[in-house]
Design an enzyme around this catalytic site. Structure first.
Site, PDB file in Angstrom:
ATOM      1  N   MET A 140       0.770  -1.241   0.000  1.00 37.20           N
ATOM      2  CA  MET A 140       0.000   0.000   0.000  1.00 37.20           C
ATOM      3  C   MET A 140       0.803   1.295   0.000  1.00 37.20           C
ATOM      4  SD  MET A 140      -2.884  -0.602  -0.726  1.00 37.20           S
ATOM      5  CE  MET A 140      -3.351  -2.224  -1.282  1.00 37.20           C
ATOM      6  N   CYS A 141       0.070   2.390  -0.108  1.00 34.01           N
ATOM      7  CA  CYS A 141       0.510   3.764  -0.350  1.00 34.01           C
ATOM      8  C   CYS A 141       0.856   3.908  -1.834  1.00 34.01           C
ATOM      9  CB  CYS A 141       1.723   4.190   0.479  1.00 34.01           C
ATOM     10  SG  CYS A 141       1.302   4.624   2.178  1.00 34.01           S
ATOM     11  N   GLY A 142       0.557   5.060  -2.353  1.00 36.21           N
ATOM     12  CA  GLY A 142       0.868   5.294  -3.762  1.00 36.21           C
ATOM     13  C   GLY A 142       1.702   6.550  -3.896  1.00 36.21           C
TER      14      GLY A 142
END
Lengths: 227, 343
Positions: free
Chosen positions: B44-46
């Site tokens: 996750m996180c972009g």
């Protein structure tokens, strides 16, 4: 040839159409337009379809494939053809990490480079990479063949089991329990067959073979710190 | 840790992991204890970055960049932020981006008070709960005055062209609040956050400033951030949050203050920062990308004649003009990639 526009019907629409294609029907050739880098395109197919994807794809394209021949005209994201059972996945560009991960069968061809962990835990797939592969490729590879026409990054074949690695270029470093092995006549025959299937014109004799030293197969008290 | 995974034959631990996660090869490469600790943030996180080589595209920077940020919503719906480089101010001026959690903040009064106290000119542009102030006061004096007279106001970014905006909420709402789609400029980097290491707050959102015209966005998690934070605090770096990325930013700030180049600071980061990371660093005239030696935090780079783009996933880049024909590759681990003049 039937055409599908992914922008219009989405990944689910595309995959539902491909998976519903009746056996023996005329709808065996598919063209998927506007893939837009979306994930899980053409996953879970189980019929001898020909699927061409016109553009770059996201993660897990062609995952779990059985029988189908899938061509990606562009770059493939993480885990292309992961867990493939049979059939073929062909990437005209390069692939991100974990290409062909855990796959049991079929042929994966990557014309460009494959990133790290190519063929991680492979269980019978044949992978042919026209360019180079990144670090930890062939990690824990159990069976099948990984052919690399370029170079390999660090820790090639770390903790490898019985998969066979063919490398034409240089290797940065070998992983634990991976060693260079003698290229015997049967290996040259197999390698020629794989290069031919991938349409690559390279002399099999210019490759070297790597595989397991089998030193980690049985518990050895001297290795206890390593576990 | 990195070297340990590569060279230590902990085969039996891994066999167990793979048996339960056969579809997630990147995760399977981690030993079991790490897997349980980091399972949620391994995917996750972009992060996204866009650098326009073709100056005629600068008028549509925001229009090209906003969809990149929004496409990464699935990876980070908690909060979003971006740094945009535009309208460089004069040699003797500094541009500050300020933020305050108090919705009653009287920005106009701040502007007037600052002019009076520092005998300077200050021009204020309020955007949502952020304000961009351009002043000809000495940067250090302005910082000291802000800390003294407006302790609740945070300096989010400073330099000659950088402006940083970040907020909790969906990326599309954050983009709208700060009018990203209509922004003009030369380049931008952004982040969509799924918090794992600290609370969901505006202050804990990315980008984090690391110096004049410099900022950092991060996908991953650092495991030695508490140790490094204590060390950096002793060296005089002040932290606003418990966030691990802020420590990476603080580390960079400290390295740069020692006179190191950005490239040297990033190299030092590769040695000192332990954990999983893909960093994108915004600079006055470009950006840099660096990944940890294991490189299981995704990243893809794409380049055409007109632009260079970086994203966690290619789908954030797919809509850009000419993306179909772009050169696309995955950045190698432990290697620093830069565009623009990075010294």
């Amino acid at each position: 040839m039937a055409e599908l526009d992914l922008k219009e019907i989405g990944v689910r629409g595309v995959n539902a159409a491909l998976q519903a294609s009746p056996v023996g029907s005329n709808e065996q050739d598919w063209l998927i337009n506007n893939p837009m880098g979306q994930h899980a395109i053409a996953c879970g197919l189980d019929a001898p379809l020909k699927v061409k994807i016109a553009g770059h794809v996201g993660f897990y394209c062609g995952g779990m494939n059985q029988q189908a021949a899938i061509t990606i005209q562009g770059h493939a994201g993480v885990g292309v053809a992961e867990n493939m059972m049979s059939g073929q996945v062909w990437v005209t560009g390069s692939a991100s990490d974990s290409a062909g991960a855990t796959a049991h069968g079929g042929l994966l061809v990557i014309e460009g480079n494959a990133s790290s962990r190519c063929g991680i835990s492979m269980k019978g797939i044949d992978i042919v990479v026209g360019g180079s592969v990144g670090h930890m490729s062939g990690f824990m590879a159990q069976s099948g063949h990984l052919v690399v026409c370029g170079d390999a990054g660090d820790a090639l074949g770390d903790s490898i089991y019985e998969a066979i690695l063919f490398l034409r270029g240089k290797v940065s470093s070998l992983g634990a329990d991976c060693i260079e092995k003698e290229m015997r006549p049967e290996h040259l025959v197999k390698l020629a067959e794989l290069l031919d299937a991938a349409g690559i014109d390279k002399n099999p004799a210019s490759f070297r073979r790597y595989g397991s030293a089998r030193a980690l197969y049985n518990f050895d008290i001297d290795n206890v710190d390593a576990y | 840790m990195a070297g340990g995974i590569v060279t230590t034959p902990t085969r039996f631990g891994w066999v167990l992991v793979i048996a339960h996660n056969s579809s997630f090869a990147a995760v399977a490469a981690l030993p079991a204890p790490l897997l349980s600790m980091h399972a949620e943030d391994t995917t996750m996180c972009g992060i996204v970055g866009l650098y326009l080589k073709d100056r005629t595209l600068q008028a549509s920077l925001g229009a090209l960049f906003a969809p990149m940020l929004i496409e990464m919503t699935d990876r980070g719906p908690d909060s979003a932020g971006f740094a945009i480089y535009r309208d460089p101010v004069g040699e003797n001026q500094t541009k500050f981006t300020l933020a305050c959690d108090d919705p009653e903040t009287d920005w106009q009064a701040l502007d007037t008070d600052m002019e009076k106290a520092l005998a300077c000119n200050a021009r204020m542009d309020v955007q949502g709960d952020h304000a961009v102030v351009v002043t000809d006061a000495a940067a250090m004096a302005a910082q000291a005055w802000l800390a003294e007279s407006r302790p609740l106001v945070r300096i989010v970014g400073s330099g000659r062209s950088i402006e940083i905006f970040k907020q909790t909420g969906l990326p599309k709402d954050v983009a709208e609040q700060f009018k990203l789609a209509s922004a003009k400029g030369s380049h931008a980097i952004g982040h969509t956050r799924m918090a794992t290491e600290s609370a969901v707050t505006t202050a804990g959102s990315h980008p984090f400033a690391t110096g004049l015209d410099l900022c950092l966005v991060h996908n991953g998690s650092l495991s030695n951030h508490n140790h490094l934070r204590r060390k950096l605090e002793r060296d005089g770096i002040v932290f606003q949050t418990e966030n691990d990325t802020e420590v990476a930013a603080g580390f960079m700030t400290w390295e740069l203050r020692q006179g190191r180049s950005l490239h040297q600071a990033l190299e030092a980061g590769l040695m000192e920062l332990d954990g999983f990371y893909t960093f994108c660093v915004g600079t006055a005239d470009g950006f840099a990308v660096v990944r940890d030696p294991i490189a299981c935090k995704h990243a893809v780079l794409a380049e055409t004649e007109s632009w260079v783009a970086m994203a966690t996933e290619y789908r954030a880049i797919a809509h850009l003009p000419g993306a179909d024909a772009a050169r696309i590759w995955e950045p190698e681990p432990h290697r620093i990639y830069t565009w623009g003049h990075v010294h």
